[in-house]
Design a protein around this motif. Structure first.
Motif, PDB file in Angstrom:
ATOM      1  N   HIS A  37      42.285  19.526  51.813  1.00 39.04           N
ATOM      2  CA  HIS A  37      42.075  19.761  50.382  1.00 39.04           C
ATOM      3  C   HIS A  37      40.758  20.499  50.141  1.00 39.04           C
ATOM      4  CE1 HIS A  37      45.357  16.952  49.801  1.00 39.04           C
ATOM      5  NE2 HIS A  37      44.711  16.060  50.530  1.00 39.04           N
ATOM      6  N   ASP A  38      40.757  21.316  49.079  1.00 42.65           N
ATOM      7  CA  ASP A  38      39.535  22.018  48.683  1.00 42.65           C
ATOM      8  C   ASP A  38      38.538  21.029  48.075  1.00 42.65           C
ATOM      9  OD1 ASP A  38      40.362  25.227  48.361  1.00 42.65           O
ATOM     10  OD2 ASP A  38      42.025  23.843  48.135  1.00 42.65           O
ATOM     11  N   PRO A  39      37.263  21.041  48.486  1.00 38.14           N
ATOM     12  CA  PRO A  39      36.259  20.217  47.805  1.00 38.14           C
ATOM     13  C   PRO A  39      35.922  20.762  46.421  1.00 38.14           C
ATOM     14  CG  PRO A  39      35.211  21.545  49.479  1.00 38.14           C
ATOM     15  CD  PRO A  39      36.689  21.752  49.639  1.00 38.14           C
ATOM     16  N   ILE A  40      36.310  22.025  46.178  1.00 41.54           N
ATOM     17  CA  ILE A  40      36.137  22.644  44.867  1.00 41.54           C
ATOM     18  C   ILE A  40      37.230  23.696  44.696  1.00 41.54           C
ATOM     19  CG2 ILE A  40      34.465  24.329  45.780  1.00 41.54           C
ATOM     20  CD1 ILE A  40      33.166  24.242  42.942  1.00 41.54           C
ATOM     21  N   ILE A  41      37.769  23.775  43.497  1.00 42.69           N
ATOM     22  CA  ILE A  41      38.842  24.721  43.208  1.00 42.69           C
ATOM     23  C   ILE A  41      38.296  26.080  42.788  1.00 42.69           C
ATOM     24  CG2 ILE A  41      40.756  25.174  41.602  1.00 42.69           C
ATOM     25  CD1 ILE A  41      41.126  22.075  41.511  1.00 42.69           C
ATOM     26  N   VAL A  42      37.128  26.089  42.169  1.00 42.98           N
ATOM     27  CA  VAL A  42      36.605  27.248  41.442  1.00 42.98           C
ATOM     28  C   VAL A  42      36.597  28.559  42.235  1.00 42.98           C
ATOM     29  CG1 VAL A  42      34.520  28.180  40.346  1.00 42.98           C
ATOM     30  CG2 VAL A  42      35.300  25.870  39.804  1.00 42.98           C
ATOM     31  N   PRO A  43      36.014  28.650  43.442  1.00 46.60           N
ATOM     32  CA  PRO A  43      35.915  29.963  44.101  1.00 46.60           C
ATOM     33  C   PRO A  43      37.264  30.647  44.316  1.00 46.60           C
ATOM     34  CG  PRO A  43      34.436  28.401  45.149  1.00 46.60           C
ATOM     35  CD  PRO A  43      35.301  27.606  44.215  1.00 46.60           C
ATOM     36  N   ARG A  44      38.273  29.880  44.717  1.00 45.39           N
ATOM     37  CA  ARG A  44      39.600  30.465  44.929  1.00 45.39           C
ATOM     38  C   ARG A  44      40.322  30.709  43.612  1.00 45.39           C
ATOM     39  NH1 ARG A  44      42.879  26.745  48.402  1.00 45.39           N
ATOM     40  NH2 ARG A  44      44.339  28.483  48.420  1.00 45.39           N
ATOM     41  N   ALA A  45      39.877  30.063  42.541  1.00 47.46           N
ATOM     42  CA  ALA A  45      40.524  30.232  41.239  1.00 47.46           C
ATOM     43  C   ALA A  45      40.021  31.453  40.485  1.00 47.46           C
ATOM     44  CB  ALA A  45      40.310  28.982  40.384  1.00 47.46           C
ATOM     45  N   VAL A  46      38.929  32.055  40.950  1.00 46.78           N
ATOM     46  CA  VAL A  46      38.368  33.231  40.257  1.00 46.78           C
ATOM     47  C   VAL A  46      39.430  34.308  40.098  1.00 46.78           C
ATOM     48  CG1 VAL A  46      36.752  35.158  40.510  1.00 46.78           C
ATOM     49  CG2 VAL A  46      35.962  32.821  40.886  1.00 46.78           C
ATOM     50  N   VAL A  47      40.140  34.629  41.175  1.00 42.06           N
ATOM     51  CA  VAL A  47      41.151  35.682  41.115  1.00 42.06           C
ATOM     52  C   VAL A  47      42.371  35.243  40.305  1.00 42.06           C
ATOM     53  CG1 VAL A  47      42.367  35.055  43.252  1.00 42.06           C
ATOM     54  CG2 VAL A  47      42.315  37.449  42.498  1.00 42.06           C
ATOM     55  N   VAL A  48      42.599  33.954  40.193  1.00 41.09           N
ATOM     56  CA  VAL A  48      43.706  33.459  39.367  1.00 41.09           C
ATOM     57  C   VAL A  48      43.390  33.688  37.887  1.00 41.09           C
ATOM     58  CG1 VAL A  48      45.187  31.501  38.833  1.00 41.09           C
ATOM     59  CG2 VAL A  48      44.223  31.715  41.125  1.00 41.09           C
ATOM     60  N   VAL A  49      42.150  33.390  37.492  1.00 41.82           N
ATOM     61  CA  VAL A  49      41.711  33.653  36.118  1.00 41.82           C
ATOM     62  C   VAL A  49      41.808  35.148  35.828  1.00 41.82           C
ATOM     63  CG1 VAL A  49      39.722  33.621  34.557  1.00 41.82           C
ATOM     64  CG2 VAL A  49      40.233  31.623  35.983  1.00 41.82           C
ATOM     65  N   GLU A  50      41.352  35.949  36.760  1.00 39.17           N
ATOM     66  CA  GLU A  50      41.402  37.404  36.610  1.00 39.17           C
ATOM     67  C   GLU A  50      42.844  37.878  36.422  1.00 39.17           C
ATOM     68  OE1 GLU A  50      40.032  40.727  39.663  1.00 39.17           O
ATOM     69  OE2 GLU A  50      38.349  39.438  39.087  1.00 39.17           O
ATOM     70  N   SER A  51      43.743  37.320  37.219  1.00 38.53           N
ATOM     71  CA  SER A  51      45.147  37.728  37.172  1.00 38.53           C
ATOM     72  C   SER A  51      45.821  37.328  35.873  1.00 38.53           C
ATOM     73  CB  SER A  51      45.898  37.119  38.361  1.00 38.53           C
ATOM     74  OG  SER A  51      45.392  37.615  39.580  1.00 38.53           O
ATOM     75  N   MET A  52      45.610  36.094  35.426  1.00 42.26           N
ATOM     76  CA  MET A  52      46.236  35.644  34.185  1.00 42.26           C
ATOM     77  C   MET A  52      45.690  36.417  32.989  1.00 42.26           C
ATOM     78  SD  MET A  52      48.576  33.621  35.059  1.00 42.26           S
ATOM     79  CE  MET A  52      49.099  33.199  33.392  1.00 42.26           C
ATOM     80  N   THR A  53      44.419  36.797  33.048  1.00 46.15           N
ATOM     81  CA  THR A  53      43.832  37.618  31.991  1.00 46.15           C
ATOM     82  C   THR A  53      44.476  38.994  31.968  1.00 46.15           C
ATOM     83  OG1 THR A  53      41.731  36.429  32.169  1.00 46.15           O
ATOM     84  CG2 THR A  53      41.683  38.582  31.098  1.00 46.15           C
ATOM     85  N   ALA A  54      44.598  39.615  33.148  1.00 45.61           N
ATOM     86  CA  ALA A  54      45.206  40.944  33.241  1.00 45.61           C
ATOM     87  C   ALA A  54      46.646  40.926  32.749  1.00 45.61           C
ATOM     88  CB  ALA A  54      45.133  41.450  34.682  1.00 45.61           C
ATOM     89  N   LEU A  55      47.400  39.902  33.128  1.00 47.31           N
ATOM     90  CA  LEU A  55      48.792  39.788  32.694  1.00 47.31           C
ATOM     91  C   LEU A  55      48.894  39.694  31.176  1.00 47.31           C
ATOM     92  CD1 LEU A  55      50.003  37.288  35.421  1.00 47.31           C
ATOM     93  CD2 LEU A  55      50.883  39.607  35.105  1.00 47.31           C
ATOM     94  N   THR A  56      47.992  38.936  30.572  1.00 44.31           N
ATOM     95  CA  THR A  56      48.028  38.728  29.120  1.00 44.31           C
ATOM     96  C   THR A  56      47.700  39.998  28.355  1.00 44.31           C
ATOM     97  OG1 THR A  56      47.384  36.424  29.434  1.00 44.31           O
ATOM     98  CG2 THR A  56      47.125  37.334  27.225  1.00 44.31           C
ATOM     99  N   ILE A  57      46.619  40.657  28.734  1.00 43.86           N
ATOM    100  CA  ILE A  57      46.210  41.823  27.959  1.00 43.86           C
ATOM    101  C   ILE A  57      47.165  42.994  28.172  1.00 43.86           C
ATOM    102  CG2 ILE A  57      43.806  41.102  27.816  1.00 43.86           C
ATOM    103  CD1 ILE A  57      43.108  43.163  29.912  1.00 43.86           C
ATOM    104  N   LEU A  58      47.728  43.127  29.381  1.00 47.29           N
ATOM    105  CA  LEU A  58      48.715  44.183  29.597  1.00 47.29           C
ATOM    106  C   LEU A  58      49.950  43.937  28.733  1.00 47.29           C
ATOM    107  CD1 LEU A  58      49.841  46.673  31.013  1.00 47.29           C
ATOM    108  CD2 LEU A  58      50.652  45.156  32.847  1.00 47.29           C
ATOM    109  N   ASP A  59      50.429  42.710  28.715  1.00 48.77           N
ATOM    110  CA  ASP A  59      51.604  42.372  27.918  1.00 48.77           C
ATOM    111  C   ASP A  59      51.369  42.692  26.441  1.00 48.77           C
ATOM    112  OD1 ASP A  59      54.245  41.270  27.655  1.00 48.77           O
ATOM    113  OD2 ASP A  59      53.347  39.447  26.857  1.00 48.77           O
ATOM    114  N   MET A  60      50.185  42.375  25.941  1.00 45.25           N
ATOM    115  CA  MET A  60      49.898  42.599  24.527  1.00 45.25           C
ATOM    116  C   MET A  60      49.635  44.079  24.225  1.00 45.25           C
ATOM    117  SD  MET A  60      48.053  39.150  23.225  1.00 45.25           S
ATOM    118  CE  MET A  60      48.761  39.420  21.597  1.00 45.25           C
TER     119      MET A  60
END
Length: 383
Positions: A342-365
């Motif tokens: 298990h990851d002792p912290i989620i944040v570093p690997r989640a950076v690209v997930v935040v980036e991706s969900m942001t990109a998906l949202t703004i492109l869709d809109m």
């Protein structure tokens, strides 16, 4: 697929699809044969290869540092459809990442009890049973599909000159200096190369020391990811239910461990006054700009042309190796000690997930906005 009618509208009872014009559906479980995504609505003609996707997946794959789960996966992507001679065809793009390092035996004992901080109990209440191998659909590996789709969205946005950049702002109480400074004053390359995702080496080293102490204490940590969007045109978003900030919040809050979301000054606005929180308009190079950006680039649910700034607050990883109290499926109080990788912290690997969900949202809109004005429609179809 199961449908039902609500207020005269057909609704899919699935919850694995995101977007309207640029739509994605993720599928797969953490310990099944693989994880994947289907992307529908991608325009034809975009140059796209598996290497474009792999760059993003490599940023979230496990085993990259001592602060990530030591599950050894290459997370190699296979594009199964929607590409011909190196370009998108306008038809659905299906992508697969095979699981190659499952150790389901690590999770066999959790079938009988509910892990604190996890979705075990709620899954049982919703479905009557659950895939206990690593959490099934609630596992962090589900985000592989989001990141693969986000890589395509980011490449499309780059064609419009729009960039989406995320990085770690804080781990625990350790925060980068001057977090409000312009993006070009931050070392994004440093953030991409160190194990914390922070754009400041000294702060990263302090955060690493803190994470080492957490691991020695068999504990975990949370943190903050900030995402910044440059060159977003004004006028994107709807004024009521499809607000740009509301849809960004929905996208970011759909990431499993996110517990809070902010735009611009975020929670600080509750202690501010109108005289200090308002962003004054001014003319610069014959266009309207703002002297400050407390609003984070969005006014009335619509982009105002300035930088969009959002933050995602992640909880500590719930899988810790300390003994914890819980309840088993027989309704008995028990003490458990979780095993596995298990990851002792989620944040570093989640950076690209935040980036991706942001990109998906703004492109869709952005795509939805193409029909908002008659002059734009006439210009598009003008022969």
């Amino acid at each position: 697929m199961l449908f039902f009618t609500l207020y005269g509208k057909e609704t899919i009872m699935a919850g694995s699809t995101f977007g309207n014009m640029f739509k994605i559906t993720t599928w797969g479980e953490s310990h099944g044969p693989g994880i994947g995504v289907v992307v529908d609505g991608c325009p034809a003609g975009l140059e796209l290869s598996e290497s474009d996707i792999q760059v993003y997946l490599d940023r979230r794959k496990p085993g990259a540092s001592r602060y990530a789960t030591q599950r050894k996966e290459s997370d190699s992507v296979e594009i199964l459809s929607g590409i011909f001679e190196g370009r998108t065809t306008g038809t659905p793009i299906s992508m697969l990442v095979r699981n190659t390092s499952q150790k389901s035996s690590d999770y066999s004992d959790i079938a009988s009890y509910y892990r604190p901080g996890h979705a075990d109990y709620t899954f049982d209440q919703k479905y009557g049973f659950r895939d206990y191998r690593g959490g099934g659909r609630s596992s962090g590996r589900e985000t592989i599909g989001r990141v693969a789709a986000g890589a395509i969205a980011a490449k499309l946005l780059a064609e419009l000159g729009i960039t989406v950049s995320a990085y770690t702002q804080a781990i625990g109480s350790i925060e980068i200096p001057n977090p409000e400074c312009p993006l070009d004053q931050l070392d994004i390359q440093e953030a991409r190369s160190n194990p914390t995702g922070m754009p400041d080496r000294e702060t990263s080293l302090r955060a690493e020391a803190y994470l080492k102490r957490c691991m020695e204490d068999l504990d975990s940590a949370g943190g903050i990811v900030v995402c910044r969007i440059l060159n977003m045109p004004a006028g994107i978003g709807e004024p009521v239910f499809e607000k740009l900030d509301a849809n960004l919040a929905r996208a970011i809050m759909s990431i499993g461990a996110v517990k809070a979301f902010e735009i611009g000054d975020g929670v600080k606005v509750s202690a501010a006054n109108g005289s200090t929180n308002n962003d004054s308009f001014r003319m610069s190079d014959n266009r309207i700009t703002k002297s400050t950006n407390h609003a984070g680039g969005i006014l009335g649910g619509i982009s105002d042309g300035s930088e969009i700034v959002l933050r995602a607050h992640f909880k500590p990883t719930p899988s810790i190796f300390q003994k914890q109290n819980t309840v088993n499926k027989n309704g008995e109080d028990v003490t458990v000690q979780i095993k596995g990788r298990h990851d002792p912290i989620i944040v570093p690997r989640a950076v690209v997930v935040v980036e991706s969900m942001t990109a998906l949202t703004i492109l869709d809109m952005l795509l939805q906005n193409m029909t908002s004005r008659i002059d734009q429609i006439k210009r598009f179809y003008d022969k």
